[in-house]
Design a protein around this motif. Structure first.
Motif, PDB file in Angstrom:
ATOM      1  N   GLN A   1       3.661  10.209  -7.036  1.00  0.00           N
ATOM      2  CA  GLN A   1       4.645  10.613  -8.035  1.00  0.00           C
ATOM      3  C   GLN A   1       3.967  10.910  -9.371  1.00  0.00           C
ATOM      4  OE1 GLN A   1       8.017   8.065  -8.661  1.00  0.00           O
ATOM      5  NE2 GLN A   1       9.194   9.824  -9.373  1.00  0.00           N
ATOM      6  N   ARG A   2       2.956  10.127  -9.741  1.00  0.00           N
ATOM      7  CA  ARG A   2       2.215  10.433 -10.968  1.00  0.00           C
ATOM      8  C   ARG A   2       1.520  11.782 -10.827  1.00  0.00           C
ATOM      9  NH1 ARG A   2       0.841   5.000 -10.516  1.00  0.00           N
ATOM     10  NH2 ARG A   2      -1.237   5.520  -9.747  1.00  0.00           N
ATOM     11  N   ARG A   3       0.974  12.047  -9.672  1.00  0.00           N
ATOM     12  CA  ARG A   3       0.309  13.333  -9.428  1.00  0.00           C
ATOM     13  C   ARG A   3       1.323  14.473  -9.510  1.00  0.00           C
ATOM     14  NH1 ARG A   3      -3.019  15.145  -4.144  1.00  0.00           N
ATOM     15  NH2 ARG A   3      -3.823  17.069  -5.012  1.00  0.00           N
ATOM     16  N   TRP A   4       2.516  14.263  -8.921  1.00  0.00           N
ATOM     17  CA  TRP A   4       3.590  15.254  -8.996  1.00  0.00           C
ATOM     18  C   TRP A   4       3.949  15.534 -10.445  1.00  0.00           C
ATOM     19  CZ3 TRP A   4       6.627  18.604  -6.339  1.00  0.00           C
ATOM     20  CH2 TRP A   4       7.842  18.994  -6.922  1.00  0.00           C
TER      21      TRP A   4
ATOM     22  N   ALA B   1       0.832  -1.203   0.000  1.00  0.00           N
ATOM     23  CA  ALA B   1       0.000   0.000   0.000  1.00  0.00           C
ATOM     24  C   ALA B   1       0.867   1.253   0.000  1.00  0.00           C
ATOM     25  CB  ALA B   1      -0.931  -0.004   1.212  1.00  0.00           C
ATOM     26  N   ALA B   2       1.961   1.235   0.738  1.00  0.00           N
ATOM     27  CA  ALA B   2       2.866   2.389   0.760  1.00  0.00           C
ATOM     28  C   ALA B   2       3.502   2.601  -0.604  1.00  0.00           C
ATOM     29  CB  ALA B   2       3.941   2.187   1.824  1.00  0.00           C
ATOM     30  N   GLU B   3       3.884   1.511  -1.274  1.00  0.00           N
ATOM     31  CA  GLU B   3       4.456   1.635  -2.622  1.00  0.00           C
ATOM     32  C   GLU B   3       3.432   2.171  -3.615  1.00  0.00           C
ATOM     33  OE1 GLU B   3       8.071  -1.124  -3.863  1.00  0.00           O
ATOM     34  OE2 GLU B   3       6.277  -2.264  -3.359  1.00  0.00           O
ATOM     35  N   ARG B   4       2.197   1.680  -3.528  1.00  0.00           N
ATOM     36  CA  ARG B   4       1.152   2.185  -4.418  1.00  0.00           C
ATOM     37  C   ARG B   4       0.891   3.666  -4.163  1.00  0.00           C
ATOM     38  NH1 ARG B   4      -1.339  -2.686  -3.012  1.00  0.00           N
ATOM     39  NH2 ARG B   4      -2.708  -1.573  -1.567  1.00  0.00           N
ATOM     40  N   SER B   5       0.874   4.071  -2.909  1.00  0.00           N
ATOM     41  CA  SER B   5       0.661   5.478  -2.562  1.00  0.00           C
ATOM     42  C   SER B   5       1.786   6.340  -3.108  1.00  0.00           C
ATOM     43  CB  SER B   5       0.577   5.656  -1.053  1.00  0.00           C
ATOM     44  OG  SER B   5      -0.525   4.985  -0.535  1.00  0.00           O
ATOM     45  N   PHE B   6       3.008   5.878  -2.954  1.00  0.00           N
ATOM     46  CA  PHE B   6       4.152   6.636  -3.453  1.00  0.00           C
ATOM     47  C   PHE B   6       4.070   6.784  -4.964  1.00  0.00           C
ATOM     48  CE2 PHE B   6       8.412   7.556  -4.807  1.00  0.00           C
ATOM     49  CZ  PHE B   6       8.908   8.388  -3.816  1.00  0.00           C
ATOM     50  N   ALA B   7       3.753   5.696  -5.655  1.00  0.00           N
ATOM     51  CA  ALA B   7       3.645   5.748  -7.123  1.00  0.00           C
ATOM     52  C   ALA B   7       2.522   6.690  -7.550  1.00  0.00           C
ATOM     53  CB  ALA B   7       3.422   4.350  -7.680  1.00  0.00           C
ATOM     54  N   TRP B   8       1.383   6.640  -6.849  1.00  0.00           N
ATOM     55  CA  TRP B   8       0.262   7.527  -7.184  1.00  0.00           C
ATOM     56  C   TRP B   8       0.653   8.985  -6.971  1.00  0.00           C
ATOM     57  CZ3 TRP B   8      -2.779  10.997  -4.430  1.00  0.00           C
ATOM     58  CH2 TRP B   8      -3.927  11.434  -5.072  1.00  0.00           C
TER      59      TRP B   8
END
Length: 122
Positions: free
Chosen positions: A114-117, A105-112
């Motif tokens: 980063q896409r938002r960034w 979940a932490a990896e998915r949050s980070f990836a999301w």
């Protein structure tokens, strides 16, 4: 003084009779995952470092507050990954799987994030 070979035996039966170890508690067998988790953490750190460098270049941007918020959220996702990756190899049974879910979940949050960034700064 003669040595009794049965006393020096380190068979599974001798280890199972260890009074300091509960035979019903599952063994921790995930220590081998630590190097892979360290590699995944290094990747997150590199990506977060790149984002922070880009943020430092946007010193007087009108939307800097929004960018800083995303960076702080990415740092939080990275910290959650660190916490789960530290505990996960040391756990056994259901606790291991619970930490695995937290890690993913932490990896998915980070990836999301980063896409938002990337979408906001593009």
């Amino acid at each position: 003084m003669s040595a009794n070979p049965a006393v020096r035996s380190t068979s599974q039966a001798a280890l199972a009779r260890n009074p300091l170890k509960s035979p019903s508690y599952p063994s921790r067998t995930h220590f081998g995952e630590m190097p892979a988790l360290a590699g995944r953490l290094k990747s997150l750190d590199e990506r977060l470092g790149a984002v922070k460098r880009k943020l430092s270049l946007l010193s007087n941007h009108a939307r800097r507050g929004e960018y800083e918020k995303l960076v702080v959220q990415m740092q939080g996702a990275r910290d959650q990954f660190v916490d789960a990756s530290y505990r996960m190899p040391r756990e056994a049974g259901g606790l291991y799987h619970e930490d695995l879910e937290r890690l993913e979940a932490a990896e998915r949050s980070f990836a999301w994030l980063q896409r938002r960034w990337d979408a906001v700064t593009a």
